[in-house]
Motif scaffolding. Structure first.
Motif, PDB file in Angstrom:
ATOM      1  N   LYS A   1       4.093  -3.593   8.955  1.00  0.00           N
ATOM      2  CA  LYS A   1       2.860  -4.693   7.505  1.00  0.00           C
ATOM      3  C   LYS A   1       4.784  -5.082   7.657  1.00  0.00           C
ATOM      4  CE  LYS A   1      -1.507  -2.875   6.893  1.00  0.00           C
ATOM      5  NZ  LYS A   1      -2.062  -2.029   5.932  1.00  0.00           N
ATOM      6  N   MET A   2       5.705  -3.760   7.145  1.00  0.00           N
ATOM      7  CA  MET A   2       6.702  -4.187   6.411  1.00  0.00           C
ATOM      8  C   MET A   2       8.282  -5.137   7.246  1.00  0.00           C
ATOM      9  SD  MET A   2       7.199  -2.988   3.290  1.00  0.00           S
ATOM     10  CE  MET A   2       8.835  -2.641   2.912  1.00  0.00           C
TER      11      MET A   2
ATOM     12  N   GLY B   1       0.943  -1.285   0.366  1.00  0.00           N
ATOM     13  CA  GLY B   1      -0.558   0.082  -0.298  1.00  0.00           C
ATOM     14  C   GLY B   1       0.898   0.796   0.357  1.00  0.00           C
ATOM     15  N   GLY B   2       1.878   1.212   0.032  1.00  0.00           N
ATOM     16  CA  GLY B   2       3.020   2.406  -0.332  1.00  0.00           C
ATOM     17  C   GLY B   2       3.212   3.000   1.527  1.00  0.00           C
ATOM     18  N   SER B   3       3.653   4.168   1.197  1.00  0.00           N
ATOM     19  CA  SER B   3       4.389   3.999   2.802  1.00  0.00           C
ATOM     20  C   SER B   3       3.366   5.000   3.494  1.00  0.00           C
ATOM     21  CB  SER B   3       5.838   5.218   2.433  1.00  0.00           C
ATOM     22  OG  SER B   3       5.492   6.271   1.102  1.00  0.00           O
ATOM     23  N   GLU B   4       2.235   5.594   2.602  1.00  0.00           N
ATOM     24  CA  GLU B   4       1.581   6.675   2.889  1.00  0.00           C
ATOM     25  C   GLU B   4       0.272   5.615   3.680  1.00  0.00           C
ATOM     26  OE1 GLU B   4       1.414   9.889   3.248  1.00  0.00           O
ATOM     27  OE2 GLU B   4       3.646   9.803   2.020  1.00  0.00           O
TER      28      GLU B   4
END
Length: 114
Positions: A35-36, A25-28
């Motif tokens: 999650k990472m 979902g990207g850094s935003e």
């Protein structure tokens, strides 16, 4: 020669993010770093990687280390010649040749720093 870099969790996560900025979902995305980190541990386990603490090199040896080292070597050689230990080896591995001294592979690891 080529300089080796430490491979850390942060480095792996940063590289994964650079290769695919929309990952998870990207850094935003909410809870992106949680999650990472979860992804990282699954990735590490899936690939069979092991991350270990670096060992320290060049530590200062204590005073009198030479005498302590000689003592360790003397005791180790005496144990390698111990008749009872040789008998245990012969009983456990009857197919082996007749040893007069325990072979190095039959000795457990000890801390080499006196």
């Amino acid at each position: 020669g080529q300089r080796e870099l430490a491979c850390t969790r942060a480095l792996v996560i940063r590289e994964a993010h650079q290769k695919n900025p929309s990952m998870l979902g990207g850094s935003e995305a909410p809870n992106y770093m949680v999650k990472m980190r979860q992804w990282f541990y699954r990735f590490k386990d899936r690939c069979g990687f092991a991350f270990r603490k670096r060992t320290s090199v060049g530590q200062k040896l204590p005073d009198g280390w030479e005498d302590k080292w000689r003592g360790i070597v003397t005791r180790t050689l005496a144990l390698r010649k111990d008749e009872e230990l040789l008998e245990v080896l012969k009983n456990k591995y009857p197919e082996l040749e007749d040893y007069t001294m325990l072979p190095p592979w039959a000795i457990g690891n000890t801390d080499q720093t006196p």
